[in-house]
Scaffold this motif. Sequence first.
Motif, PDB file in Angstrom:
ATOM      1  N   GLY A 165      10.298   5.693   1.148  1.00 45.39           N
ATOM      2  CA  GLY A 165       9.272   6.064   2.120  1.00 45.39           C
ATOM      3  C   GLY A 165       7.919   6.294   1.483  1.00 45.39           C
ATOM      4  O   GLY A 165       6.941   6.606   2.168  1.00 45.39           O
ATOM      5  N   SER A 166       7.825   6.121   0.165  1.00 47.61           N
ATOM      6  CA  SER A 166       6.562   6.273  -0.574  1.00 47.61           C
ATOM      7  C   SER A 166       5.915   4.910  -0.754  1.00 47.61           C
ATOM      8  O   SER A 166       6.551   3.973  -1.246  1.00 47.61           O
ATOM      9  CB  SER A 166       6.829   6.904  -1.944  1.00 47.61           C
ATOM     10  OG  SER A 166       5.779   6.634  -2.848  1.00 47.61           O
ATOM     11  N   LYS A 167       4.660   4.779  -0.372  1.00 48.25           N
ATOM     12  CA  LYS A 167       3.957   3.502  -0.472  1.00 48.25           C
ATOM     13  C   LYS A 167       3.933   2.996  -1.917  1.00 48.25           C
ATOM     14  O   LYS A 167       4.144   1.803  -2.183  1.00 48.25           O
ATOM     15  CB  LYS A 167       2.534   3.656   0.059  1.00 48.25           C
ATOM     16  CG  LYS A 167       1.790   2.348   0.241  1.00 48.25           C
ATOM     17  CD  LYS A 167       0.398   2.563   0.806  1.00 48.25           C
ATOM     18  CE  LYS A 167       0.425   3.013   2.234  1.00 48.25           C
ATOM     19  NZ  LYS A 167      -0.928   2.998   2.858  1.00 48.25           N
ATOM     20  N   GLU A 168       3.687   3.915  -2.857  1.00 49.08           N
ATOM     21  CA  GLU A 168       3.595   3.524  -4.272  1.00 49.08           C
ATOM     22  C   GLU A 168       4.953   3.064  -4.805  1.00 49.08           C
ATOM     23  O   GLU A 168       5.041   2.058  -5.517  1.00 49.08           O
ATOM     24  CB  GLU A 168       3.073   4.701  -5.118  1.00 49.08           C
ATOM     25  CG  GLU A 168       1.633   5.075  -4.867  1.00 49.08           C
ATOM     26  CD  GLU A 168       1.441   5.816  -3.538  1.00 49.08           C
ATOM     27  OE1 GLU A 168       2.436   6.378  -3.000  1.00 49.08           O
ATOM     28  OE2 GLU A 168       0.306   5.818  -3.030  1.00 49.08           O
ATOM     29  N   ARG A 169       6.017   3.769  -4.471  1.00 45.75           N
ATOM     30  CA  ARG A 169       7.345   3.404  -4.979  1.00 45.75           C
ATOM     31  C   ARG A 169       7.851   2.115  -4.328  1.00 45.75           C
ATOM     32  O   ARG A 169       8.533   1.318  -4.979  1.00 45.75           O
ATOM     33  CB  ARG A 169       8.336   4.552  -4.753  1.00 45.75           C
ATOM     34  CG  ARG A 169       8.066   5.760  -5.640  1.00 45.75           C
ATOM     35  CD  ARG A 169       9.091   6.861  -5.401  1.00 45.75           C
ATOM     36  NE  ARG A 169      10.430   6.440  -5.814  1.00 45.75           N
ATOM     37  CZ  ARG A 169      11.524   7.171  -5.606  1.00 45.75           C
ATOM     38  NH1 ARG A 169      11.436   8.331  -4.961  1.00 45.75           N
ATOM     39  NH2 ARG A 169      12.713   6.745  -6.010  1.00 45.75           N
ATOM     40  N   ILE A 170       7.536   1.915  -3.054  1.00 45.37           N
ATOM     41  CA  ILE A 170       7.916   0.654  -2.398  1.00 45.37           C
ATOM     42  C   ILE A 170       7.207  -0.513  -3.075  1.00 45.37           C
ATOM     43  O   ILE A 170       7.816  -1.565  -3.330  1.00 45.37           O
ATOM     44  CB  ILE A 170       7.589   0.708  -0.890  1.00 45.37           C
ATOM     45  CG1 ILE A 170       8.503   1.710  -0.181  1.00 45.37           C
ATOM     46  CG2 ILE A 170       7.730  -0.676  -0.255  1.00 45.37           C
ATOM     47  CD1 ILE A 170       8.132   1.999   1.253  1.00 45.37           C
ATOM     48  N   HIS A 171       5.931  -0.338  -3.412  1.00 44.19           N
ATOM     49  CA  HIS A 171       5.184  -1.386  -4.106  1.00 44.19           C
ATOM     50  C   HIS A 171       5.822  -1.690  -5.465  1.00 44.19           C
ATOM     51  O   HIS A 171       5.967  -2.850  -5.857  1.00 44.19           O
ATOM     52  CB  HIS A 171       3.726  -0.968  -4.284  1.00 44.19           C
ATOM     53  CG  HIS A 171       2.875  -2.033  -4.889  1.00 44.19           C
ATOM     54  ND1 HIS A 171       2.673  -2.140  -6.254  1.00 44.19           N
ATOM     55  CD2 HIS A 171       2.178  -3.065  -4.336  1.00 44.19           C
ATOM     56  CE1 HIS A 171       1.891  -3.179  -6.497  1.00 44.19           C
ATOM     57  NE2 HIS A 171       1.581  -3.752  -5.357  1.00 44.19           N
ATOM     58  N   LYS A 172       6.235  -0.644  -6.173  1.00 44.55           N
ATOM     59  CA  LYS A 172       6.914  -0.833  -7.471  1.00 44.55           C
ATOM     60  C   LYS A 172       8.210  -1.616  -7.278  1.00 44.55           C
ATOM     61  O   LYS A 172       8.531  -2.522  -8.065  1.00 44.55           O
ATOM     62  CB  LYS A 172       7.217   0.509  -8.118  1.00 44.55           C
ATOM     63  CG  LYS A 172       7.948   0.378  -9.470  1.00 44.55           C
ATOM     64  CD  LYS A 172       8.352   1.728 -10.030  1.00 44.55           C
ATOM     65  CE  LYS A 172       8.991   1.563 -11.402  1.00 44.55           C
ATOM     66  NZ  LYS A 172      10.185   0.708 -11.413  1.00 44.55           N
TER      67      LYS A 172
END
Length: 435
Positions: free
Chosen positions: A218-225
């Motif tokens: 649910g974190s934009k940064e972790r999804i991008h990773k």
Amino acid sequence: MEVKLERKDAANWSYRGEGAANIVLAYTGSSPAFTGKVMRIAKKERNGSPNCDSKQSVLTEEERLLWRDVQELVASTTKEIAEQIYTQLVMSPLLGPKHVDAGMRVPVTREFLECVEKNVIKQRPPWRVDVSTFDMERDSVIIMSDHSLFPGGVLGDGPCISVEIKPKCGFLPLSKFMAEGNSVKRSTTRFRMHQILKLREQEISELSEYDPLDLFSGSKERIHKAIKDLYNTPQNNFRVFLNGSLIFGGSGGGTEKTNAVVGKAFEDMLEGIIQAKDGLRTMSFIQLVSETVYCSRVLDELLEVQKFDNFDIEGAIHAYYNIISQPCAVCQQLDEAGLPHRYSSLHSIHMDESLKIVKDYLIAATAKDCSLMISFRPTEDGEFGSPYSHAYLQSTNQSFNYKVNFIDLDLRPLKKMEDYYELDKKILNSYSRIL
């Protein structure tokens, strides 16, 4: 659909990819009935016993008990009917009808299957060919929309680029029935541990950095990773299609790490779709996929279904032995080894409770191994009234329509519980060697 596919129709179907249970073919002919469609053909193990579809239920007696609340599934006379009903009546309500396509059954001749198998065998990964072949005993196949395209197929307006992601299990188990020696499950995902076994058995050439917990965070940064890690090591978990044709990732799994040559070819394929400068298109595409996963929240529903697995296989396997009315092989091994265990409570529960534990586990297993298909189509300025969801790519100031579908929602046989338990042990033994 009043049609039966015969030998003369085989040339119109081309290899798209495959998983453990099915081969997927895409339609390349000109018939309006099949334009924009794909076909799923069941496989069987090479040298395995042939399937015999009788006019009786294709489910075992125990499976009929397990799925007794879905009478249409219990009454299925072929595996294709069972698969379709399971997708339609079990998985679709859980994941949302908007995102699930149960397809339709179309009869085929044995000559059609034999001819198609001959046509595509060179496109199949050699290791897949070694272990499986077409199931020639089937008399029908499943036809469904090609979710790498928008309705209307390649003749629709504008290019369509699609990404297929196999998310895998997005949570860490907390079951009290996991052995103390297996506590690593509480801190390391099944996917990461399985990578070690796959590397050891040479199914993959190097470990993936992808962690499903990032994708489901649910974190934009972790999804991008997560999307970036999938791009760097796609294996069988990340593929990209342009107008229905595969342009990135493997057709059957086990692909190498993305190198400079592959990366440059993909960057070039994005020209005209992602309006960024040369060298920046791939990163913009990854951003588009990441933003869409984040904003659509579609993985929230998938995670909820995955979490039907409350007991982990270490607990659910005992309920399985209750259902098949056999002495528990797991408890016998523990007794023979003189190991203390806490499973007697599971063998004294009511049959209805055992059925629920195992049914929920098998539904969760479907959700843990399905794929997510997200398709994008650039939109023109001022375009309104589209039935599709909308995504905006800030780095290129572009707007896209997108649609999301879950695919590969296969019914798991009850007997598979034993395989799940043995694989779990194998993964843990392999992983423990490196700790």
